[in-house]
Design an enzyme around this catalytic site. Structure first.
Site, mmCIF file in Angstrom:
data_model
loop_
_atom_site.group_PDB
_atom_site.id
_atom_site.type_symbol
_atom_site.label_atom_id
_atom_site.label_comp_id
_atom_site.label_asym_id
_atom_site.label_seq_id
_atom_site.Cartn_x
_atom_site.Cartn_y
_atom_site.Cartn_z
ATOM 1 N N HIS B 53 0.724 -1.104 0.154
ATOM 2 C CA HIS B 53 0.089 -0.028 -0.099
ATOM 3 C C HIS B 53 0.752 1.247 0.046
ATOM 4 O O HIS B 53 1.942 1.129 0.794
ATOM 5 C CB HIS B 53 -0.904 -0.107 1.459
ATOM 6 C CG HIS B 53 -2.100 -1.080 1.081
ATOM 7 N ND1 HIS B 53 -3.055 -0.899 1.933
ATOM 8 C CD2 HIS B 53 -2.260 -2.015 0.274
ATOM 9 C CE1 HIS B 53 -3.867 -2.005 1.551
ATOM 10 N NE2 HIS B 53 -3.292 -2.557 0.646
ATOM 11 N N GLU B 55 0.966 3.939 1.779
ATOM 12 C CA GLU B 55 1.238 4.599 3.078
ATOM 13 C C GLU B 55 2.351 3.607 3.586
ATOM 14 O O GLU B 55 3.183 4.251 4.067
ATOM 15 C CB GLU B 55 0.150 4.316 3.880
ATOM 16 C CG GLU B 55 -1.270 5.104 3.569
ATOM 17 C CD GLU B 55 -2.362 4.041 2.649
ATOM 18 O OE1 GLU B 55 -1.703 3.578 1.830
ATOM 19 O OE2 GLU B 55 -3.670 4.201 3.139
ATOM 20 N N CYS B 83 -6.379 1.882 5.473
ATOM 21 C CA CYS B 83 -7.024 0.562 5.851
ATOM 22 C C CYS B 83 -6.271 0.325 7.260
ATOM 23 O O CYS B 83 -5.616 1.170 7.660
ATOM 24 C CB CYS B 83 -6.465 -0.630 5.074
ATOM 25 S SG CYS B 83 -4.885 -1.201 5.205
ATOM 26 N N CYS B 86 -2.352 -0.024 7.500
ATOM 27 C CA CYS B 86 -1.810 1.289 6.971
ATOM 28 C C CYS B 86 -1.826 2.217 8.425
ATOM 29 O O CYS B 86 -0.952 3.138 8.761
ATOM 30 C CB CYS B 86 -2.007 1.996 5.916
ATOM 31 S SG CYS B 86 -1.597 0.897 4.459
#
Lengths: 149, 149
Positions: B53, B55, B83, B86
């Site tokens: 991801h 992040e 999410c 993260c």
């Protein structure tokens, strides 16, 4: 109840954790195993970065090794209850089953804190908790005591 | 309320997200910025792995670049609500402030789902949500529509 193979794998996780402890690192390790063949796919221990948790590292290694984004047939073994970051990562890979040692009342995210698997709309794994709970808890205690001294 | 610099940075996040969309990838991007100098420390977009991801990638880059485990003085800008994985990672790095675009009712972990910052005993960031909410939401909609077609 752990079967013979699960006992073997938790012992391997504890061995790797102890190795980390002997190197003055957090005694946390994780193993991903193919549940149908019992073959170990990947192993990892906590790294130096706050984001390099054993679970994240071992999942990444397994995804790379199998060239996939899904670990449907795989189980993961971890020293202690995964934090919310790692619990979510485990769900995202569709791991079949999670085994972990002691629970982590302060930082855990599976049976403590945000209880990720009860909220998530991801495919959550079966969870076998408190495997060798006392032994794994003592490993962590030892580490944090040594840090305080 | 976003100030001029925050508007600039959200626009940069949207630009990077659109670039990803044009490459047929999830239109999610993240930027870490030094809040005192406004210098961009790192940028990232979602990768191909389910664990890559934006992040996580942008935080790792920032930690590496600054050779630290703490981003006290840094802010993170993200396309949509992080999410739970993260959100936890953001807390672990002690980021000062999180800005994000649209909320993610299905996969979000900040103001939806497990609401990580309300459970965690980590140092949680200040949260500025719904920045350019419609524009960022539309980007994601476009991506998922293109996947269905």
């Amino acid at each position: 109840m752990l079967n013979e193979n699960s006992i073997h794998l938790m012992n391997r996780v504890i061995k790797l954790s102890k190795d980390n402890l002997n190197n003055n690192k957090v005694p946390i390790a994780a193993i991903v195993v193919d549940s149908s063949t019992n073959e170990i796919i990947s192993e990892a221990t906590n790294g130096d970065s706050v984001l390099d948790h054993a679970e994240i590292l071992v999942l990444k290694k397994a995804l790379d090794k199998l060239s996939t984004n899904r670990l449907y047939e795989c189980d993961i073994y971890v020293t202690i209850e995964p934090c919310p970051m790692c619990a979510t990562a485990i769900a995202k890979t569709h791991i079949r089953r999670l085994y972990f040692g002691a629970e982590d009342k302060k930082g855990g995210g599976v049976i403590n804190g945000p209880k990720i698997f009860s909220h998530s709309n991801l495919k959550v794994p079966e969870v076998i908790s408190h495997c060798f709970a006392e032994e794994t808890s003592n490993l962590l205690k030892k580490f944090f005591e040594s840090k305080r001294n």
